[in-house]
Design an enzyme around this catalytic site. Structure first.
Site, short mmCIF file in Angstrom:
data_model
loop_
_atom_site.label_atom_id
_atom_site.label_comp_id
_atom_site.label_asym_id
_atom_site.label_seq_id
_atom_site.Cartn_x
_atom_site.Cartn_y
_atom_site.Cartn_z
N TRP A 240 0.83 -1.21 0.00
CA TRP A 240 0.00 0.00 0.00
C TRP A 240 0.86 1.26 0.00
CZ3 TRP A 240 2.46 1.37 4.21
CH2 TRP A 240 2.72 0.40 5.20
N GLU A 504 3.36 -11.46 11.35
CA GLU A 504 3.23 -12.57 10.40
C GLU A 504 4.48 -13.41 10.18
OE1 GLU A 504 1.39 -10.92 6.85
OE2 GLU A 504 -0.56 -10.86 7.81
N GLU A 601 -6.54 -8.94 11.70
CA GLU A 601 -6.35 -8.33 10.37
C GLU A 601 -7.32 -8.97 9.40
OE1 GLU A 601 -2.75 -8.29 8.18
OE2 GLU A 601 -1.58 -7.47 9.83
C1 BMA Z 1 -1.29 -7.98 6.05
C2 BMA Z 1 -0.39 -6.95 6.66
C3 BMA Z 1 0.39 -6.17 5.68
C4 BMA Z 1 -0.31 -6.01 4.37
C5 BMA Z 1 -1.75 -6.41 4.43
C6 BMA Z 1 -2.45 -6.32 3.13
O1 BMA Z 1 -0.94 -9.25 6.15
O2 BMA Z 1 0.37 -7.47 7.68
O3 BMA Z 1 1.62 -6.76 5.50
O4 BMA Z 1 -0.17 -4.74 3.92
O5 BMA Z 1 -1.79 -7.71 4.85
O6 BMA Z 1 -1.92 -7.19 2.18
#
Ligand code: BMA
Length: 926
Positions: A240, A504, A601
């Site tokens: 991003w 991650e 997330e």
């Molecule tokens: C996740 C985040 C970022 C990334 C987002 C979108 O896993 O930890 O590393 O920008 O996904 O892909």
């Protein structure tokens, strides 16, 4: 199957703490009596800003008068672009004259393709230098330090041609003893080495196994080997964000001059003892210059809590800490700090006075807060695995919020106002938490101050993301210094509720993202444990016992620990937290989402609004397929994925005019993103009190991502500059403290009452069914006496869709839409929610509406009286670049009139708002 949950109210203490009889707590220091200190008689005294009283006698402690170095020096391009002049005496590039910079000084680094055009700047090595006069009499001081709060990143630092030392970690604080080097007039130089060259060199020199990934995917147009440098990981590009590997002095620089002793760190952490009494751990870290111990008294005073305690201390020569445990007066009522939506964020003024030998003293003013935090991982009846939720002050809290990334590629552009606007927007959208993601920076003090003040809890990652990392000795030492500095700096903030080792990286090894041959995996696991467990975790536990630590996100928590710190499947829904992304299925279908314990997330992309894009583009860029539109998309296939998601439920924009088509596409991506994340978040919220097939008890929803680093398509809900995307308006509703949520399962419509309120409420559920063709409802239903239980999600209504449609004569899935809300006593009301029975591209009866608005001013806000001639889905008010936010936006308009407030962030007027207003609803897309 459904298992109810019985949450205890304010209950057991999070932290065992024995305060009784703790007259003096000392770590590495003896009891004894004291000495002299005084600081800060000169201008630029940073002490007052940080809350220490400029004290009585011999010490000088001020921001270095080369503060232009500190304030404007993050990256040549940025400061030059903004100020148009060189903000410091000289800035030179190795082997070149300044001239090339003149080409760029008037151009925004974010404009069009400048991220690539300016690449040369970060490939060069730059030197910041200037001359300054020493603003005090050197002879009077035993010790003088030159302190850099932050250097980005690799530099050699010289004073009067003497090398003081080198820096290689953007997240460390560097303090150089310049007692024997400082003169009346001085020449300071900070000679940077390109971060890109340094990272490449480190990777080349790395012995043994390779440390992937080597480079980011080409679509990111970034730089390689970022995992070899302790620098903001996304500064080499992200999915991003642009690549701007900055070089500069990104935090304050100052000179400290002192005799006898000097306070380096000061922190307070609250503890709630088994005796049901609050106490405060006060830690002070000193540098003592005297060759003999210094004795004295430390007095801690919290007037509002009628608490005052004095401790005698003895500071030993060198660097060391003293710890005092202050018992809070039992008869005082301590108001705890609560997250947003759960109570007040009460803090108490505290004065700590160090009265050392010779009568001189340091007075430190601080604000202290009282709250406990527990991360509860325990068996759940009817479910394999363990829970994963937070208790604040003994109360389980559903975590609602998002993920925070750096607010700018150039940190020196991130002002207090920028932070306040973004964080306030989070709180205004009913969020109570943010995760400071591990690919950015540990945020500035002001960020956490604001979070303390407005009740935003912080899940704080350490800065490692989506990569493997080296573990050679130099690297580990640098990380160790970084971790203890950051924990010492930040641990007083009640907002921080968790330390987390990385983003991650457990998943990266477990799912073998980097295709490591199986026989080699052991060495990477060893590296992982060395870095995050044996170093980072060890330091955190030693520096701060007041909050939990997890090694990674996502992780299985205790289960990962049991499996040797790395779980086979860190995405297991029965343990810990999960990250979930899926762009190939229907995001309106809740069954595609994992019924996880904690969603830390998840997200979908959209484009920022046209007014935001316009600022960094030119007319030739305004089409869906322009080079610019492709260039700004850093996520492989991102633009196509958005169109695919849109195409499932909406007609794709077809307008032959490319600019109109571009604007329609922007609008639809925002609508689609908002609707997808609404579906997913509501799923997490309604899963909080139930276990279905062993899954459930979801206690957190942090969508990816809150804010943007530049103007580009991304997962953010706030655009660069702070403008709210439709998603953010939706978040305000889907995170509301009281919310009815509908979902469909096997032809049956279920409505749940979701509540974060601390008490049960009797409410009325009002359901309306509208034909798309009419503003008059086809039928309505009111279910009275519905109990919505405190802090839970309970089913409150259930009906087969067929029966419902039959009751509402002539309704079909494509011709009607359902809206519903909860209404209680004393003005208690949920937002109105909606449930679509079909894709909107199949909706029958929708007519193109005439939307109009009249604007008026009421004190500091503006009222938009909106009118429609027909039902209008996704009605959007847009006032272009006028800064501010609406009370609601992107809504389904089923009534003729609606009042919407506009809260300006800058002065504006009725005329300005009227002339900028663009009203759009779904049928305006052509
Ligand atoms: C996740 C985040 C970022 C990334 C987002 C979108 O896993 O930890 O590393 O920008 O996904 O892909």
């Amino acid at each position: 199957m459904q298992a109810g949950r019985d949450w205890p109210l304010f209950g057991a203490a999070a932290q065992p703490c024995s305060c009784a009889g703790a007259a003096t707590g000392l770590a590495g220091w003896d009891l004894g009596t004291s000495t002299v200190t005084r600081e800060g008689t000169l201008p630029f005294c940073s002490l007052t800003r940080h809350g220490t009283l400029p004290v009585c006698s011999p010490a000088w402690h001020g921001t270095l008068p080369v503060c232009s170095l500190t304030r404007h020096g993050t990256l040549p391009v940025c400061s030059l672009a903004r100020h148009g002049t060189l903000p410091f005496c000289s800035l030179t590039r190795e082997g070149a004259f300044l001239l090339p910079l003149c080409e760029v000084i008037n151009t925004d680094p974010y404009y069009r393709f400048n991220d690539v055009a300016y690449r040369w700047i970060s490939l060069d090595n730059w030197t910041y230098s200037r001359t300054f006069k020493t603003p005090f009499d050197i002879k009077k001081w035993q010790k003088v330090n030159l302190v850099f709060e932050g250097v980005d990143t690799v530099a050699q630092i010289l004073l009067n041609n003497v090398t003081l030392g080198r820096t290689d970690n953007m997240f460390n604080r560097y303090s150089f003893d310049i007692t024997s080097v400082i003169q009346e007039v001085n020449f300071v130089e900070v000679r940077f080495l390109s971060a890109i060259s340094y990272a490449a060199e480190q990777s080349r020199c790395h012995k043994g196994h390779s440390i992937p990934p080597v480079c980011p995917p080409p679509v990111q147009k970034g730089e390689c080997h970022v995992n070899f440098i302790r620098k903001e990981q996304c500064s080499f590009s992200w999915d991003w964000g642009p690549s701007f590997p900055t070089q500069g002095i990104w935090k304050d620089v100052r000179i400290e001059a002192y005799n006898h002793y000097h306070l380096i760190y000061f922190s307070t952490t609250p503890l709630f003892g088994n005796t049901q009494q609050w106490c405060l751990e006060v830690e002070s870290i000193f540098d003592v210059v005297s060759s003999k111990p210094i004795a004295g008294l430390v007095t801690v005073n919290i007037p509002k809590l009628q608490t005052q305690q004095t401790f005698s201390v003895k500071l030993q020569p060198g660097e060391g800490s003293i710890v005092q445990l202050v018992n809070i007066n039992k008869s005082a009522t301590v108001e705890p700090w609560w997250p947003n939506g759960h109570g007040k964020q009460t803090g108490y003024n505290m004065t700590t006075t160090f009265t050392m030998e010779a009568g001189c003293q340091i007075e430190k003013f601080s604000k202290v807060y009282f709250r406990t935090v527990e991360l509860v991982q325990e068996p759940i009846p009817g479910s394999p695995g363990l829970s994963f939720y937070f208790k604040i002050n003994g109360r389980p809290i559903f975590i609602k919020g998002s993920n925070w990334i750096p607010a700018d590629s150039f940190q020196d552009r991130v002002t207090y106002d920028t932070l306040r606007l973004l964080l306030k927007s989070a709180a205004d959208a009913n969020m109570n938490a943010l995760r400071v993601w591990g690919g950015g920076v540990y945020e500035q003090d002001e960020f956490y101050d604001i979070c303390d003040e407005i009740g935003i809890m912080i899940w704080q990652d350490f800065m490692f993301a989506c990569a493997l990392y080296p573990t050679d000795q130099n690297y580990l030492e640098s990380v160790r210094a970084e971790v203890s500095h950051q924990v010492r700096r930040l641990k007083s903030h009640p907002s921080i509720i968790l330390w987390s080792g990385n983003n991650e990286n457990e998943a990266a090894i477990a799912s073998n993202w980097f295709s490591i041959p199986y026989p080699d995996i052991g060495v990477y696991i060893e590296d992982y444990v060395t870095l995050y467990v044996k170093n980072i975790r060890e330091i955190v536990l030693c520096e701060d016992k007041s909050r939990p630590f997890v090694v990674s996100s996502p992780t299985n928590g205790l289960e990962s620990v049991k499996e040797g710190w790395l779980s086979r499947d860190p995405y297991d829904t029965h343990y810990g937290d999960t990250h979930f992304y899926d762009y190939s299925n229907d995001c309106w279908n809740w069954t595609m989402y994992p019924k996880t314990r904690f969603a830390s997330e998840y997200g979908f992309q959209s484009w920022p609004s046209f007014s935001t894009i316009e600022k960094v583009s030119s007319p030739e860029d305004w089409s869906c397929t322009s080079n610019f539109s492709l260039h700004r998309q850093h996520h492989e296939g991102g633009n196509i994925q958005m169109l695919q998601e849109i195409g499932r439920h909406f007609k794709l924009p077809q307008c032959p005019d490319p600019v109109k088509q571009f604007k329609d596409m922007i609008y639809l991506t925002q609508v689609m993103q908002a609707q997808c994340i609404k579906t997913e978040t509501e799923f997490y919220r309604f899963s909080q009190s139930e276990i279905i097939n062993g899954e459930g008890h979801t206690m957190g929803a942090l969508y990816w991502q809150l804010n943007d680093i530049w103007q580009a398509p991304s997962w953010a809900s706030l655009e660069y500059g702070g403008k709210w995307k439709l998603l953010h308006y939706f978040a305000q509703n889907f995170f509301a403290p009281l919310l009815p949520v509908a979902y469909e399962d096997k032809g049956v419509l279920h409505i749940y009452g979701v509540s974060d309120l601390h008490e049960d409420h009797k409410v009325t559920l009002r359901v309306s069914v509208h034909a798309w063709s009419s503003l008059e409802p086809v039928c309505t239903l009111a279910k009275e006496g519905v109990t919505v239980k405190a802090q839970s999600a309970v089913p409150i209504y259930k009906e087969s869709i067929c029966d419902l449609l039959e009751r509402c004569r002539n309704c079909t899935r494509t011709s009607c839409v359902i809206t519903f809300c909860l209404v209680g006593e004393d003005g208690l009301q949920s937002p109105r929610n909606h449930y679509f029975l079909s894709s909107l591209k199949d909706a029958v009866g929708l007519e193109k509406t005439q939307l109009s608005a009249s604007v008026s001013q009421q004190d500091d806000i503006y009222i938009f009286a909106l009118q429609t001639t027909a039902i209008a889905p996704f009605v959007t008010l847009d006032v272009g670049s006028i800064k501010g936010r609406f009370s609601d936006n992107g809504f389904l308009m089923t009534e003729k009139k609606k009042m919407v407030a506009f809260y300006p962030w800058e002065p504006t007027s009725v005329e300005e708002l009227e002339s900028s207003l663009i009203l759009t609803s779904l049928l305006d897309v052509v």
